[in-house]
Design an enzyme around this catalytic site. Structure first.
Site, PDB file in Angstrom:
ATOM      1  N   ARG A 241      -5.258   6.196  -7.189  1.00  0.00           N
ATOM      2  CA  ARG A 241      -5.395   7.945  -6.903  1.00  0.00           C
ATOM      3  C   ARG A 241      -5.586   8.517  -7.803  1.00  0.00           C
ATOM      4  NH1 ARG A 241       0.282   8.489  -3.761  1.00  0.00           N
ATOM      5  NH2 ARG A 241       0.096  10.333  -3.248  1.00  0.00           N
TER       6      ARG A 241
ATOM      7  N   LEU B 191       0.528  -1.131   0.322  1.00  0.00           N
ATOM      8  CA  LEU B 191      -0.388   0.034   0.165  1.00  0.00           C
ATOM      9  C   LEU B 191       0.822   1.385  -0.065  1.00  0.00           C
ATOM     10  CD1 LEU B 191      -2.837  -0.911   3.136  1.00  0.00           C
ATOM     11  CD2 LEU B 191      -2.724  -0.712   0.149  1.00  0.00           C
ATOM     12  N   ASP B 192       0.527   1.948  -1.064  1.00  0.00           N
ATOM     13  CA  ASP B 192       0.990   3.576  -0.382  1.00  0.00           C
ATOM     14  C   ASP B 192       1.731   3.870   0.594  1.00  0.00           C
ATOM     15  OD1 ASP B 192       1.509   3.585  -2.818  1.00  0.00           O
ATOM     16  OD2 ASP B 192       0.153   5.120  -3.591  1.00  0.00           O
ATOM     17  N   LYS B 193       1.939   5.005   0.734  1.00  0.00           N
ATOM     18  CA  LYS B 193       2.497   5.325   2.329  1.00  0.00           C
ATOM     19  C   LYS B 193       0.927   5.614   3.123  1.00  0.00           C
ATOM     20  CE  LYS B 193       5.612   8.863   4.909  1.00  0.00           C
ATOM     21  NZ  LYS B 193       6.639   9.935   4.159  1.00  0.00           N
TER      22      LYS B 193
END
Length: 227
Positions: A152, A53-55
Site C-alpha cells: 500500500r 493479510l490486511d483487512k
C-alpha cells in the site's frame, strides 16, 4: 451474517483459503475473524497463522495444520522462500511502469506507515503495471520483504495509491483493490503453486482486467526486474 470462507486446498500440512476483502484477520470487538471462521467451518481446531493479510486485502492465505507445520512454513517465510504475488488497481498513473522500489518502512501518524530513504525496516517490491482503460492501471506486485502495509505504501510512493485504500489516498471505490493472487513454494520435497483470481470488485471483474490476467498467465514466470 454468516460468512463462508472458500477453501481452495487441504494438504496434510496446511490449508489454503481465499480471504474475503473487508474481513479482519483476527477476531475484533466480538466479531469472528478469519482464523476463527475457518476453524468453525472446517472443524479443524488446530490451525495456525503463518502469515496474514490486511483487512482490505483479499486472496490466498496459508493456515498450518500443526505446530510443526507452522514452524516449517514460518521458516520458509522468514527465509523468503515462499514466492508471493499480488494484484492491485489504481486510478492514478505511476511514475514508472515497471521496476523495483526499495526503501525503509516506518510508522507515521494515526496507524499509517511511510516509505523513507534512510532508516526504517527495509522493504523491497518489484512491480509491473498495465493500462486497463478508463484511467485504471493493473499492478502485478512481488514483495521481497513482508513489512506492514508494504504494498500500500509502495504504490502510494509511485503516485498510484490503491483504489479504495482511503488510508493512503486511494480513490473511493467498492472495495480496496489489493489481492493476494499467487503463491509458489516447496515443502518437504513437494512443490506447491496456487493461483486465485479475484472474485469481488467491479474493477477486478471487468473484461479488460480478465483479459490482461489471462495474457499474463503465471506471475511466477514473468521476467521480474533484478532484485
Amino acid at each position: 451474517m454468516s460468512i463462508t470462507i472458500p477453501i481452495l486446498a487441504q494438504e496434510p500440512d496446511f490449508i489454503v483459503v481465499d480471504k474475503p476483502a473487508g474481513l479482519d484477520f483476527h477476531s475484533q470487538d466480538g466479531s469472528a475473524g478469519l482464523v476463527q471462521l475457518v476453524r468453525a467451518q472446517t472443524g479443524l481446531a488446530e490451525l495456525y497463522a503463518v502469515h496474514r493479510l490486511d483487512k482490505l486485502t483479499s486472496g490466498l492465505l496459508l493456515l498450518a495444520r500443526s505446530s510443526a507445520a507452522a514452524s516449517a512454513l514460518g521458516e520458509l517465510f522468514s527465509q523468503h522462500q515462499i514466492r508471493k504475488y499480488y494484484l492491485a488497481i489504481s486510478a492514478h498513473k505511476p511514475s514508472k511502469k515497471q521496476g523495483k522500489v526499495r526503501g525503509g518502512i516506518e510508522k507515521g501518524r494515526g496507524g499509517s506507515y511511510r516509505l523513507v530513504r534512510e532508516g526504517g525496516q527495509l522493504a523491497i517490491t518489484q512491480f509491473f503495471s498495465y493500462g486497463l482503460g478508463e484511467g485504471l492501471r493493473l499492478f502485478a506486485l512481488k514483495p521481497l520483504t513482508g513489512r506492514t502495509h508494504q504494498l500500500r505504501v509502495t504504490l502510494k510512493s509511485l503516485g498510484s495509491p490503491i483504489l479504495g485504500d482511503n488510508r493512503y489516498g486511494g480513490s473511493e471505490s467498492d472495495r480496496g483493490y489489493l489481492h493476494a493472487y499467487e503463491l509458489a513454494f516447496s515443502l518437504h520435497g513437494h512443490t506447491y503453486h496456487y493461483q486465485c483470481p479475484p472474485s469481488t470488485g467491479t474493477a477486478f471483474l471487468t473484461t479488460a482486467c480478465s483479459a490482461q490476467l489471462a495474457s499474463l498467465g503465471s506471475l511466477d514466470a514473468l521476467p521480474w526486474p533484478a532484485a
